[in-house]
Design an enzyme around this catalytic site. Structure first.
Site, PDB file in Angstrom:
ATOM      1  N   GLY A  56      49.979  44.468  50.878  1.00 46.77           N
ATOM      2  CA  GLY A  56      48.533  44.244  50.819  1.00 46.77           C
ATOM      3  C   GLY A  56      48.157  42.840  51.224  1.00 46.77           C
ATOM      4  O   GLY A  56      48.672  41.871  50.663  1.00 46.77           O
TER       5      GLY A  56
ATOM      6  N   GLY B  79      45.026  41.612  50.953  1.00 52.48           N
ATOM      7  CA  GLY B  79      43.693  41.404  50.388  1.00 52.48           C
ATOM      8  C   GLY B  79      43.662  40.056  49.678  1.00 52.48           C
ATOM      9  O   GLY B  79      44.352  39.112  50.078  1.00 52.48           O
ATOM     10  N   PHE B  80      42.870  39.978  48.607  1.00 50.00           N
ATOM     11  CA  PHE B  80      42.742  38.707  47.888  1.00 50.00           C
ATOM     12  C   PHE B  80      44.066  38.264  47.288  1.00 50.00           C
ATOM     13  O   PHE B  80      44.441  37.096  47.370  1.00 50.00           O
ATOM     14  CB  PHE B  80      41.677  38.833  46.792  1.00 50.00           C
ATOM     15  CG  PHE B  80      40.281  38.786  47.344  1.00 50.00           C
ATOM     16  CD1 PHE B  80      39.678  37.585  47.641  1.00 50.00           C
ATOM     17  CD2 PHE B  80      39.582  39.949  47.592  1.00 50.00           C
ATOM     18  CE1 PHE B  80      38.404  37.524  48.174  1.00 50.00           C
ATOM     19  CE2 PHE B  80      38.301  39.922  48.123  1.00 50.00           C
ATOM     20  CZ  PHE B  80      37.711  38.708  48.417  1.00 50.00           C
ATOM     21  N   GLY B  81      44.792  39.218  46.696  1.00 44.04           N
ATOM     22  CA  GLY B  81      46.078  38.872  46.086  1.00 44.04           C
ATOM     23  C   GLY B  81      47.100  38.477  47.134  1.00 44.04           C
ATOM     24  O   GLY B  81      47.765  37.432  47.028  1.00 44.04           O
TER      25      GLY B  81
ATOM     26  N   VAL C  88      51.890  51.857  53.416  1.00 38.77           N
ATOM     27  CA  VAL C  88      52.935  51.883  52.383  1.00 38.77           C
ATOM     28  C   VAL C  88      52.808  53.184  51.605  1.00 38.77           C
ATOM     29  O   VAL C  88      51.721  53.548  51.148  1.00 38.77           O
ATOM     30  CB  VAL C  88      52.807  50.656  51.462  1.00 38.77           C
ATOM     31  CG1 VAL C  88      53.735  50.777  50.259  1.00 38.77           C
ATOM     32  CG2 VAL C  88      53.119  49.385  52.251  1.00 38.77           C
TER      33      VAL C  88
ATOM     34  N   GLU D 119      24.037  46.221  43.647  1.00 44.71           N
ATOM     35  CA  GLU D 119      23.827  45.410  44.852  1.00 44.71           C
ATOM     36  C   GLU D 119      23.470  46.298  46.040  1.00 44.71           C
ATOM     37  O   GLU D 119      22.581  45.975  46.830  1.00 44.71           O
ATOM     38  CB  GLU D 119      25.084  44.585  45.163  1.00 44.71           C
ATOM     39  CG  GLU D 119      25.309  43.479  44.131  1.00 44.71           C
ATOM     40  CD  GLU D 119      26.446  42.524  44.468  1.00 44.71           C
ATOM     41  OE1 GLU D 119      26.343  41.345  44.120  1.00 44.71           O
ATOM     42  OE2 GLU D 119      27.445  42.959  45.080  1.00 44.71           O
TER      43      GLU D 119
ATOM     44  N   ASP E 162      44.069  44.354  41.554  1.00 45.12           N
ATOM     45  CA  ASP E 162      43.489  45.562  40.954  1.00 45.12           C
ATOM     46  C   ASP E 162      44.537  46.545  40.453  1.00 45.12           C
ATOM     47  O   ASP E 162      44.280  47.312  39.528  1.00 45.12           O
ATOM     48  CB  ASP E 162      42.607  46.289  41.976  1.00 45.12           C
ATOM     49  CG  ASP E 162      41.267  45.594  42.179  1.00 45.12           C
ATOM     50  OD1 ASP E 162      41.049  44.537  41.555  1.00 45.12           O
ATOM     51  OD2 ASP E 162      40.448  46.109  42.961  1.00 45.12           O
TER      52      ASP E 162
ATOM     53  N   ALA F  19      38.148  39.656  42.232  1.00 48.31           N
ATOM     54  CA  ALA F  19      38.914  38.859  43.190  1.00 48.31           C
ATOM     55  C   ALA F  19      39.628  37.682  42.511  1.00 48.31           C
ATOM     56  O   ALA F  19      40.786  37.377  42.829  1.00 48.31           O
ATOM     57  CB  ALA F  19      37.984  38.363  44.282  1.00 48.31           C
TER      58      ALA F  19
HETATM   59  C1  LIG Z   1      32.572  46.969  47.388  1.00 46.12           C
HETATM   60  C2  LIG Z   1      33.287  45.978  46.514  1.00 46.12           C
HETATM   61  C3  LIG Z   1      32.633  44.828  46.104  1.00 46.12           C
HETATM   62  C4  LIG Z   1      33.278  43.895  45.299  1.00 46.12           C
HETATM   63  N1  LIG Z   1      32.612  42.752  44.923  1.00 46.12           N
HETATM   64  C5  LIG Z   1      33.261  41.826  44.217  1.00 46.12           C
HETATM   65  C6  LIG Z   1      32.641  40.587  43.882  1.00 46.12           C
HETATM   66  O1  LIG Z   1      31.470  40.360  44.230  1.00 46.12           O
HETATM   67  N2  LIG Z   1      33.359  39.676  43.161  1.00 46.12           N
HETATM   68  C7  LIG Z   1      34.635  39.921  42.766  1.00 46.12           C
HETATM   69  O2  LIG Z   1      35.251  39.058  42.138  1.00 46.12           O
HETATM   70  N3  LIG Z   1      35.240  41.082  43.043  1.00 46.12           N
HETATM   71  C8  LIG Z   1      34.595  42.034  43.764  1.00 46.12           C
HETATM   72  N4  LIG Z   1      35.218  43.210  44.058  1.00 46.12           N
HETATM   73  C9  LIG Z   1      36.560  43.447  43.543  1.00 46.12           C
HETATM   74  C10 LIG Z   1      37.571  42.688  44.383  1.00 46.12           C
HETATM   75  O3  LIG Z   1      37.304  42.874  45.752  1.00 46.12           O
HETATM   76  C11 LIG Z   1      38.955  43.183  44.016  1.00 46.12           C
HETATM   77  O4  LIG Z   1      39.155  42.971  42.652  1.00 46.12           O
HETATM   78  C12 LIG Z   1      39.999  42.435  44.815  1.00 46.12           C
HETATM   79  O5  LIG Z   1      39.820  42.686  46.189  1.00 46.12           O
HETATM   80  C13 LIG Z   1      41.390  42.876  44.389  1.00 46.12           C
HETATM   81  O6  LIG Z   1      42.327  42.198  45.177  1.00 46.12           O
HETATM   82  P1  LIG Z   1      43.692  42.900  45.559  1.00 46.12           P
HETATM   83  O7  LIG Z   1      44.481  41.874  46.282  1.00 46.12           O
HETATM   84  O8  LIG Z   1      44.266  43.562  44.370  1.00 46.12           O
HETATM   85  O9  LIG Z   1      43.300  44.075  46.551  1.00 46.12           O
HETATM   86  P2  LIG Z   1      42.423  44.066  47.874  1.00 46.12           P
HETATM   87  O10 LIG Z   1      41.708  42.794  48.068  1.00 46.12           O
HETATM   88  O11 LIG Z   1      41.637  45.326  47.805  1.00 46.12           O
HETATM   89  O12 LIG Z   1      43.499  44.186  49.030  1.00 46.12           O
HETATM   90  C14 LIG Z   1      44.362  45.272  49.124  1.00 46.12           C
HETATM   91  C15 LIG Z   1      44.967  45.290  50.505  1.00 46.12           C
HETATM   92  O13 LIG Z   1      46.016  46.216  50.506  1.00 46.12           O
HETATM   93  C16 LIG Z   1      45.926  47.072  51.632  1.00 46.12           C
HETATM   94  N5  LIG Z   1      46.492  48.358  51.238  1.00 46.12           N
HETATM   95  C17 LIG Z   1      46.116  49.131  50.211  1.00 46.12           C
HETATM   96  N6  LIG Z   1      46.903  50.209  50.123  1.00 46.12           N
HETATM   97  C18 LIG Z   1      47.787  50.113  51.129  1.00 46.12           C
HETATM   98  C19 LIG Z   1      48.854  50.947  51.570  1.00 46.12           C
HETATM   99  N7  LIG Z   1      49.179  52.072  50.949  1.00 46.12           N
HETATM  100  N8  LIG Z   1      49.542  50.559  52.669  1.00 46.12           N
HETATM  101  C20 LIG Z   1      49.248  49.414  53.332  1.00 46.12           C
HETATM  102  N9  LIG Z   1      48.254  48.596  52.941  1.00 46.12           N
HETATM  103  C21 LIG Z   1      47.541  48.943  51.853  1.00 46.12           C
HETATM  104  C22 LIG Z   1      44.440  47.127  51.945  1.00 46.12           C
HETATM  105  O14 LIG Z   1      44.225  47.423  53.311  1.00 46.12           O
HETATM  106  C23 LIG Z   1      43.982  45.723  51.573  1.00 46.12           C
HETATM  107  O15 LIG Z   1      44.049  44.847  52.669  1.00 46.12           O
HETATM  108  C24 LIG Z   1      34.591  44.150  44.872  1.00 46.12           C
HETATM  109  C25 LIG Z   1      35.262  45.308  45.281  1.00 46.12           C
HETATM  110  C26 LIG Z   1      34.624  46.210  46.095  1.00 46.12           C
HETATM  111  C27 LIG Z   1      35.330  47.447  46.549  1.00 46.12           C
END
Ligand SMILES: Cc1cc2nc3c(=O)[nH]c(=O)nc-3n(C[C@H](O)[C@H](O)[C@H](O)COP(=O)(O)OP(=O)(O)OC[C@H]3O[C@@H](n4cnc5c(N)ncnc54)[C@H](O)[C@@H]3O)c2cc1C
Length: 427
Positions: free
Chosen positions: A14, A16-18, A82, A173, A303, A318
């Site tokens: 992933g 994303g933020f993490g 994945v 929002e 998450d 995030a």
């Molecule tokens: C619409 C929306 C609005 C939000 N607004 C806010 C906000 O205003 N403030 C805030 O703090 N939080 C907000 N959040 C929550 C925040 O975005 C999440 O808590 C944060 O992104 C979690 O980070 P993460 O690294 O766990 O996952 P993510 O940032 O979701 O990143 C996960 C990554 O893993 C990849 N991935 C997932 N599954 C697979 C797989 N099987 N194979 C390959 N790649 C994969 C995805 O493509 C993605 O790039 C919001 C969430 C959403 C959906």
């Protein structure tokens, strides 16, 4: 930094933020890093709803992975889906080759959860990724195009009715942004349509919107959305979703072509199927050090991780993902150095919600004293804009988003109103 094959290999699932926060730390450490994602870009999910509401372009809130990694020689990227992990063999399973690791950071975020409500999975529009948002934007604009040519009043009203399920931050929002899109640019574009036939309905199963916020902020959001024309229904769970309607618990049927699902997310069930210990919502239960029980080389952050904290758990936001990824990265370094991993403590940076033009709710903890600064209105909205602009990746993205916001603010216009459905190759 050398990329010697003798260095331990850290695989991050992933970007994303993490994932991004982990890379920022690991790039300075004596490790080889492989990051796997199904997309070749990092998404700023907090602004995904603005893509769906035609407020900003998808490219303004995403950033290409390979650009970010260009000057990080010890990090490689694999574009792949994945499908699970084999913790015993220390292998990540993908739709390409399996990827073996010495250390693992699982940060794949969450997937929509529909509570088993019949038809929701098949017929509702999710809003948790850039492709989801683009799909929804195309659909909303197409509904207006169809409504213009629809002579039947009932069918026209159904095309112009947009139901959002879930009164959390994303639902609130999006309801605010969608109402502004309809009452501003769209109603000017579709001059023959009657604004009274358009409807945005926000359904919330509980007795309040934004349950994680303070009482005054919650009632402010409710009053404001209603004042701006959103039909907010509290204590109203959706019971069935079809392509043409949503049925409520009290038996009411709302004819609509658009049900947007913002009511819940869960951990990807494939990680439970991989043998990871999970809660009912699919989040993986980790040790206070963020390690998977009995697998000290595997960490889960963001998450997907269920991290108990102060009698509750770290919220799916995030800041949680970033803080956890930072600690997981340092813990990997400590393990390499033969030291004990450290326990994770979450620092709450507060919460902000923008409800539309000049309106927001903010709750920020003061770091020195255990008191929260709660406020609503223009100041909260302005603070939200500033923070989100600052957090966006890339100078270009910041400039473009600021331009779109300013254009919208001063001219009541949305620059992005193209219907661009994607299709496979073929003539
Ligand atoms: C619409 C929306 C609005 C939000 N607004 C806010 C906000 O205003 N403030 C805030 O703090 N939080 C907000 N959040 C929550 C925040 O975005 C999440 O808590 C944060 O992104 C979690 O980070 P993460 O690294 O766990 O996952 P993510 O940032 O979701 O990143 C996960 C990554 O893993 C990849 N991935 C997932 N599954 C697979 C797989 N099987 N194979 C390959 N790649 C994969 C995805 O493509 C993605 O790039 C919001 C969430 C959403 C959906």
């Amino acid at each position: 930094m050398t990329t010697s094959p003798d260095l331990p290999r850290v695989v991050i699932v992933g970007f994303g933020f993490g994932g991004l926060a982990a890379i920022k730390r690991l790039v300075k450490m004596p490790v080889r890093v492989t990051v796997v994602d199904r997309h070749n870009y990092h998404s700023f999910l907090a602004l995904v709803y603005q893509v769906a509401a035609a407020e900003v372009e998808s490219t303004d809130i995403a950033y290409p992975v390979r650009s970010i990694l260009r000057r990080k020689p010890n990090v490689e990227f694999v574009l792949a889906e994945v499908q699970g992990v084999d913790l015993d063999k220390k292998v990540v399973l993908t739709d390409r080759d399996p990827i073996s690791y010495d250390y693992l950071i699982l940060a794949p975020g969450s997937v929509p959860y529909t509570f088993g409500i019949p038809g929701a999975k098949e017929n509702a529009f999710p809003l948790t990724s850039v492709p989801h948002a683009l799909n929804l934007r195309n659909h909303i604009l197409s509904c207006f195009e169809e409504a213009v040519h629809e002579p039947d009043a009932e069918r026209r009203r159904a095309a112009l009715t947009f139901v959002i399920v879930g009164g959390g931050p994303t639902g609130v929002e999006f309801a605010g942004a969608l109402t502004e899109l309809i009452r501003g640019p769209l109603i000017k574009d579709y001059r023959t349509l009657d604004i009274r036939e358009t409807r945005v309905v926000l359904l919330e199963a509980m007795g309040t919107l934004l349950p994680a916020l303070f009482e005054k902020g919650r009632s402010y959001a409710l009053d404001l959305l209603r004042k701006r024309g959103v039909d907010v229904r509290l204590n109203t769970p959706a019971e069935r979703v079809t392509p043409d309607a949503v049925t409520l618990k009290d038996g009411t049927v709302i004819a609509t072509r658009t049900v947007v699902w913002t009511a819940g997310v869960q951990g990807d069930p494939r990680f439970k199927a991989s043998g990871l210990p999970t809660m009912r919502n699919g989040q993986v239960t980790v040790l206070p050090t963020l390690q998977v029980p009995d697998h000290p080389e595997a960490y889960v952050v963001g998450d997907l991780a269920y991290v108990p904290q102060d009698g509750g758990c770290v919220p799916m936001v995030a800041s949680g993902a970033v803080q956890e990824a930072t600690v997981a990265s340092f813990n990997i370094l400590r393990q390499i150095q033969g030291k004990e991993p450290q326990v994770f403590h979450y620092k709450d940076p507060g919460m902000m919600v923008a409800i539309g033009r000049n309106a927001g709710v903010a709750s920020l903890p003061l770091q020195v004293v255990p008191v929260r600064l709660n406020f609503t209105g223009f100041l909260a909205w302005a603070a939200w804009l500033a923070v989100h602009l600052f957090l966006l990746i890339g100078f270009r993205n910041r400039v473009l988003v600021m331009l779109s916001w300013s254009w919208d603010y001063f001219f009541f216009e949305r620059a992005v109103r193209l219907i661009v459905p994607c299709r496979d190759a073929g003539i």
